[in-house]
Design a protein around this motif. Sequence first.
Motif, mmCIF file in Angstrom:
data_model
loop_
_atom_site.group_PDB
_atom_site.id
_atom_site.type_symbol
_atom_site.label_atom_id
_atom_site.label_comp_id
_atom_site.label_asym_id
_atom_site.label_seq_id
_atom_site.Cartn_x
_atom_site.Cartn_y
_atom_site.Cartn_z
ATOM 1 N N ILE A 151 -19.195 14.348 -8.674
ATOM 2 C CA ILE A 151 -17.914 14.642 -9.417
ATOM 3 C C ILE A 151 -17.730 13.221 -8.435
ATOM 4 N N MET A 152 -17.236 12.923 -7.024
ATOM 5 C CA MET A 152 -16.648 12.538 -6.215
ATOM 6 C C MET A 152 -17.481 10.902 -6.798
ATOM 7 N N TYR A 153 -18.441 10.434 -6.779
ATOM 8 C CA TYR A 153 -19.003 8.978 -7.542
ATOM 9 C C TYR A 153 -18.076 9.418 -8.674
ATOM 10 N N VAL A 154 -18.180 10.031 -9.322
ATOM 11 C CA VAL A 154 -17.442 9.411 -11.054
ATOM 12 C C VAL A 154 -15.476 9.053 -10.581
ATOM 13 N N GLU A 155 -15.011 10.479 -9.949
ATOM 14 C CA GLU A 155 -13.076 9.973 -10.136
ATOM 15 C C GLU A 155 -13.142 9.333 -9.236
ATOM 16 N N ALA A 156 -13.899 9.034 -7.600
ATOM 17 C CA ALA A 156 -13.015 7.772 -6.627
ATOM 18 C C ALA A 156 -13.991 6.918 -6.554
ATOM 19 N N ARG A 157 -15.698 7.196 -6.905
ATOM 20 C CA ARG A 157 -15.797 5.347 -6.909
ATOM 21 C C ARG A 157 -16.290 5.197 -5.392
ATOM 22 N N ARG A 158 -16.459 6.890 -4.614
ATOM 23 C CA ARG A 158 -16.770 7.023 -3.203
ATOM 24 C C ARG A 158 -17.994 7.522 -3.180
ATOM 25 N N PHE A 159 -18.671 7.125 -2.279
ATOM 26 C CA PHE A 159 -20.169 7.978 -1.482
ATOM 27 C C PHE A 159 -19.279 9.603 -0.014
ATOM 28 N N ILE A 160 -19.890 10.419 -0.480
ATOM 29 C CA ILE A 160 -20.150 10.656 0.253
ATOM 30 C C ILE A 160 -20.549 10.847 2.014
ATOM 31 N N GLU A 161 -19.204 10.311 3.113
ATOM 32 C CA GLU A 161 -20.453 9.678 4.052
ATOM 33 C C GLU A 161 -19.861 9.872 5.205
ATOM 34 N N PRO A 162 -20.785 9.911 6.165
ATOM 35 C CA PRO A 162 -20.198 10.177 7.952
ATOM 36 C C PRO A 162 -18.829 9.494 8.202
ATOM 37 N N PRO A 163 -17.820 10.103 8.261
ATOM 38 C CA PRO A 163 -17.570 11.274 9.546
ATOM 39 C C PRO A 163 -17.121 12.483 7.831
ATOM 40 N N LEU A 164 -16.992 12.458 7.023
ATOM 41 C CA LEU A 164 -16.807 13.117 5.956
ATOM 42 C C LEU A 164 -18.016 13.671 5.311
ATOM 43 N N ARG A 165 -17.858 15.316 5.110
ATOM 44 C CA ARG A 165 -19.008 16.041 4.574
ATOM 45 C C ARG A 165 -18.625 17.100 4.057
ATOM 46 N N ILE A 166 -19.054 17.992 2.956
ATOM 47 C CA ILE A 166 -19.566 19.001 1.850
ATOM 48 C C ILE A 166 -19.677 19.918 3.018
ATOM 49 N N GLU A 193 -15.816 17.576 11.437
ATOM 50 C CA GLU A 193 -15.001 18.237 12.183
ATOM 51 C C GLU A 193 -15.616 19.798 13.527
ATOM 52 N N ALA A 194 -16.005 19.953 14.069
ATOM 53 C CA ALA A 194 -16.766 20.693 14.437
ATOM 54 C C ALA A 194 -15.513 22.020 14.145
ATOM 55 N N ARG A 195 -17.209 23.387 13.742
ATOM 56 C CA ARG A 195 -16.226 24.430 13.395
ATOM 57 C C ARG A 195 -15.198 25.538 14.360
#
Length: 177
Positions: free
Chosen positions: A92-107, A173-175
Amino acid sequence: MTLDPKVRETSGIPQKVLRSLKPEFARNEVDALARTAAAKRVTGSIYRGAYEAENVYPTAGSEAARAGRDPIPFLIPAELFEKVTEKIVRGIMYVEARRFIEPPLRIQFFPDGPHMPHSEFLQVIRTYGKTLERQPGIQINHVITPEDGISGLFEIVFWGGQIKTYASVGANEARRG
């Protein structure tokens, strides 16, 4: 996991699954062998003992189990819910925003949804989000922040709400404890 046959989105699924496992409906010998192997896997995942509703994965039939509807439980590895959710969120992120989820981002995956302390994100989705559907089986309610175009919140609804998973995309971020 349990499915309610009275829900429109899941009506007919058990019959389709059973037909797909029968070798007499195979197109050829290879298909017949594959169907036989699949039947062994499926019947091996049916749990035949007593179980407590608390042992049913959150948002995957635990309410039906608590209501005593006598469902047939299937053993599904808990990690599968997280993997499916992550795959859908990435897509969905790729289809909607044309972006990959890469560090520093996480799911970050949430198995328990609206019944737990982090449930306020559902209100944000309901207020600002949008819905994507692939009927009859899946609905994705989500919101992506306009500030960075990639942080977001997701609710994934399978089969009319019989199974739900939740996730957020944000900085790694650290939990906090």
